[in-house]
Enzyme design. Structure first.
Site: not given
Ligand code: SAM
Length: 277
Positions: A31, A62, A86, A106, A137, A155-158
């Protein structure tokens, strides 16, 4: 000269905040990553043009993604965090005295590296002896587990890029299998105002798979709409049964025993949406 960061929410809405300085920009294998210093929110982590967390209001998200599920489980000895690069969720998980140990999976090592360097308030507990941090993953990790965890926190990205699969029904089925017989999970599930269809679909899937399905809310000003949702699936324990004496007396800034219950009171539009399925 004024510098502004703008996030495109949809074709009709953009959210902007003033920037003092761009501290870091990088294209990782997964990303686009940026860290901004802003006068309004302090340091801000941005992934693929979307604000992930800000030092100013991160405690709300959090504390709510961690302590609500942890205190719902009577003995959360073994915890899994998916994503959370984070470090804010890990910080809350390891400081909860009821937790035995935690694994954090992560996908993107570079997010953790940036958090360690620029967001020490969040990443301060990533080397805690209770935490086993792995770079892989999360979907693959969960697929390989069976009856292993008491609590899983997503706690994932969108739902874009590597996170798409984390919002699928197949993934929730794998989460069910990865949990112990009385395990439970929670996932961040976006804005009820802007992502109503997604939340309704997730709730339906979780309610089909788990004995208890609950959606709860927190107010996170730096996320679009400010109102943010979390969805919990539990094999046995109901978050509404939690007794105040089971809530550890930590120093919280948002969460407390009353908030634990209050977060499950939903506005009428959302209650109807979930009921309609
Ligand atoms: N608090 C945040 C939000 O709701 O916008 C989420 C923050 S945290 C930085 C999200 C993390 O999920 C990212 O660092 C991303 O790299 C990770 N992520 C996304 N897809 C993933 C996967 N398939 N396995 C593990 N981590 C993943």
């Amino acid at each position: 000269m004024e510098l502004w960061y703008t996030e495109n929410q949809n074709d009709h809405l953009r959210l902007s905040c003033r920037v003092n300085e761009t501290l870091h920009v990088e294209k990782t294998p997964f990303q686009h990553l940026a860290v901004l210093d802003t006068p309004g929110f302090g340091r801000v982590l941005v992934l693929d043009g979307i604000v992930q967390t800000t030092v100013w209001d991160e405690y709300i998200y959090h504390e709510m993604i961690a302590h609500v599920p942890l205190n719902t489980h009577p003995d959360p000895q073994r915890v899994l965090i998916i994503g959370g690069g984070d470090g804010g969720t890990a910080r809350e998980v390891v400081r909860n005295p009821r937790v035995g140990s935690a694994v954090m999976v992560e996908i993107d090592e570079r997010v953790v590296a940036a958090a360690r360097k620029y967001l020490p308030e969040l990443s301060s507990r990533l080397d805690d002896p209770k935490l086993d941090l792995r770079f892989a993953d999360g979907i693959k990790h969960v697929a390989e587990c069976s009856g292993e965890y008491d609590v899983i926190i997503i706690d994932s990205t969108d739902p874009v890029g590597p996170a798409v699969g984390l919002f699928s029904r197949e993934f929730y089925e794998m989460v069910f299998k990865a949990l112990k017989a009385d395990g439970l999970f929670v996932a961040q599930t976006e804005s009820p105002l802007f992502n109503a269809d997604l939340i309704a679909r997730i709730y339906r899937d979780v309610a089909d798979i788990f004995a208890v399905a609950r959606t709860y809310l927190a107010c996170v000003p730096s996320y679009p709409g400010g109102m943010w949702s979390f969805t919990m699936g539990s094999k046995k324990h109901d978050p509404l049964d939690v007794k105040p004496e089971n809530v550890p007396a930590l120093k919280y800034r948002y969460y407390n025993a009353e908030m634990h219950r209050a977060a499950f009171v939903l506005p009428e539009f959302l209650r109807e949406l979930l009921e309609r399925g």
